[in-house]
Design a protein around this motif. Sequence first.
Motif, PDB file in Angstrom:
ATOM      1  N   ASP A 109      -4.380   7.423  -3.683  1.00 11.00           N
ATOM      2  CA  ASP A 109      -5.657   6.890  -4.149  1.00 11.00           C
ATOM      3  C   ASP A 109      -5.685   6.775  -5.666  1.00 11.00           C
ATOM      4  OD1 ASP A 109      -5.495   9.645  -4.299  1.00 11.00           O
ATOM      5  OD2 ASP A 109      -7.644   9.952  -3.987  1.00 11.00           O
ATOM      6  N   ASP A 139      -1.331   3.508   2.495  1.00 11.72           N
ATOM      7  CA  ASP A 139      -2.606   4.224   2.587  1.00 11.72           C
ATOM      8  C   ASP A 139      -3.507   3.657   3.673  1.00 11.72           C
ATOM      9  OD1 ASP A 139      -3.941   6.472   1.410  1.00 11.72           O
ATOM     10  OD2 ASP A 139      -5.424   5.090   0.575  1.00 11.72           O
ATOM     11  N   GLN A 140      -2.968   2.810   4.524  1.00 13.60           N
ATOM     12  CA  GLN A 140      -3.697   2.240   5.661  1.00 13.60           C
ATOM     13  C   GLN A 140      -4.889   1.368   5.250  1.00 13.60           C
ATOM     14  OE1 GLN A 140      -2.866   2.640   8.971  1.00 13.60           O
ATOM     15  NE2 GLN A 140      -1.070   3.867   8.467  1.00 13.60           N
ATOM     16  N   GLN A 141      -4.886   0.851   4.023  1.00 14.18           N
ATOM     17  CA  GLN A 141      -5.931  -0.072   3.589  1.00 14.18           C
ATOM     18  C   GLN A 141      -5.439  -1.499   3.889  1.00 14.18           C
ATOM     19  OE1 GLN A 141      -7.926   0.716  -0.155  1.00 14.18           O
ATOM     20  NE2 GLN A 141      -7.051   2.777  -0.255  1.00 14.18           N
ATOM     21  N   SER A 237      -9.996   2.414   3.670  1.00 15.23           N
ATOM     22  CA  SER A 237      -9.398   3.187   4.763  1.00 15.23           C
ATOM     23  C   SER A 237     -10.372   3.422   5.908  1.00 15.23           C
ATOM     24  CB  SER A 237      -8.887   4.532   4.229  1.00 15.23           C
ATOM     25  OG  SER A 237      -7.847   4.338   3.294  1.00 15.23           O
ATOM     26  N   GLN A 271      -8.646   6.558   7.973  1.00 19.17           N
ATOM     27  CA  GLN A 271      -7.209   6.817   8.033  1.00 19.17           C
ATOM     28  C   GLN A 271      -6.551   6.414   6.728  1.00 19.17           C
ATOM     29  OE1 GLN A 271      -5.291   5.177  11.448  1.00 19.17           O
ATOM     30  NE2 GLN A 271      -3.334   6.159  11.037  1.00 19.17           N
ATOM     31  N   ASN A 272      -5.725   7.318   6.207  1.00 13.00           N
ATOM     32  CA  ASN A 272      -4.869   6.978   5.084  1.00 13.00           C
ATOM     33  C   ASN A 272      -3.479   7.551   5.341  1.00 13.00           C
ATOM     34  OD1 ASN A 272      -5.010   9.731   4.417  1.00 13.00           O
ATOM     35  ND2 ASN A 272      -6.555   9.422   2.834  1.00 13.00           N
TER      36      ASN A 272
END
Length: 466
Positions: A109, A139-141, A237, A271-272
């Motif tokens: 982050d 980071d699941q973004q 996320s 979620q990240n």
Amino acid sequence: MKKHLLLLLFPATALALPKLDIKPAEPTLPSPQAVQISPNLAKSEKLTLSEELRANPELTRQMINRAIDSQQFELLPELLRIYEQTPQPDKVLIDYAKGIILSQQGELDQAIRLYRGIIAQYPNFQPVRLRLAQFLFADQQNEAALDQFRKLQAEPLPPEIANRVDQYLAALIARSSWHFNFGLTYVRENNVNNASKARYIYLGNVPFEKNSESLPQKANGLSYHFNLARSFNLLGSHYLHVENQFSGKSYWDNHAFDDQQNRTSLGYQFQNAQSRLALLPFYEMRWYGNHRYNRGYGLRVEAEHWLSPRWQVSLAGEVGQLKYRAGNTALNGTNGLVSATLLHAFNAKSYLYGGVDFLRDLTQDRRLASKRYSGRLGWSQEWWWGISSRMQVSYGKRKFDQKHALFNRLRQDRELDVSLTLWHRNLHFWGITPKLTYSYRRVNSNLPDLYGYDRKRFYVSFERSF
């Protein structure tokens, strides 16, 4: 006469019931990265630090860039410390190197914030945009990563980088699509109704003979499951997660014990790269013996966090209301589950996990209400010659709230489950790998003539995910 009397004394709710459906906190192994970030093709010797760097800012800057290009990230903290002490250091290069250091420390982050700041000032700085996109992907973004990779795709890039961007885009599309999992298993049951093999039940010194339906029964059939899930990226996320889980058993020679369950969940998920948190309201139905058995609704909470690259903790909590069809309304009530699992990955080929579970079944008839405490230990290993194995042992104690209607004492069960699964990693057909499983279950009860039993199974299963 004894058989007729037994049927009156022992209603269905006191004899064979479907096995409790327990969904513990499942560990999640780190999946291989969808796109491997390969090092620069240029081979470089290991960098060495010297006093020359302190007196030569330009040389220090070059060494930082060489460390980044050759992926010798372990050298960056010291090089950066030296470079920051030189006159008029390049602030962009400092933030670029700091972002990589933060990503190596798991602080994605912060690394993302640094790189967004650089891109805001220098939107054509493509190496930073590429790493920003990679960090967002890790980071699941997903939506943010997709936006950055699309911008990179529109630029004239070297063939190697363009190919890497295309791979990430393909991985993002796959990650954001529906995910399916199905399996099929032939099962041969020697005790499909989980019944004690004792032929007589004694009330005091008076024996009552069981009817044939109350003794262990055999069955042959298929066990199957079909699950689907999808996560819709809302922002960063944050996700909307939907899933449906269907499983069942059908026996062609004993349909009285056919058993199907379906659960549909829709809720929020965060979620990240290190953590996952899900709040999932659900609605479920169960059919037993080709009749609706129960229906219910509730809330499940799941949390996972990687404490380090080798240690992961998983937690789950669940509370729900169940309503049973006529004839079993004494089982109506509330159930709750608390579960925790700790996983340790020794390496990419071996991991060990252990967990504890608590299940509360609070029924309308308190004589059928119970508490269950259990512990689990599992081990998975990839061996030589392509052989893999997975073993789990669990032990639990179940204690009922009130005395049994006939025996005037509290029922207490001790439950042992052992399973061993073997498969060959190179043996697969159309993406399906056959697996051999042996399982053993033993229940020791203080009311053994009714509730004590053991069961052995050996079966072949076929499963695929896509």
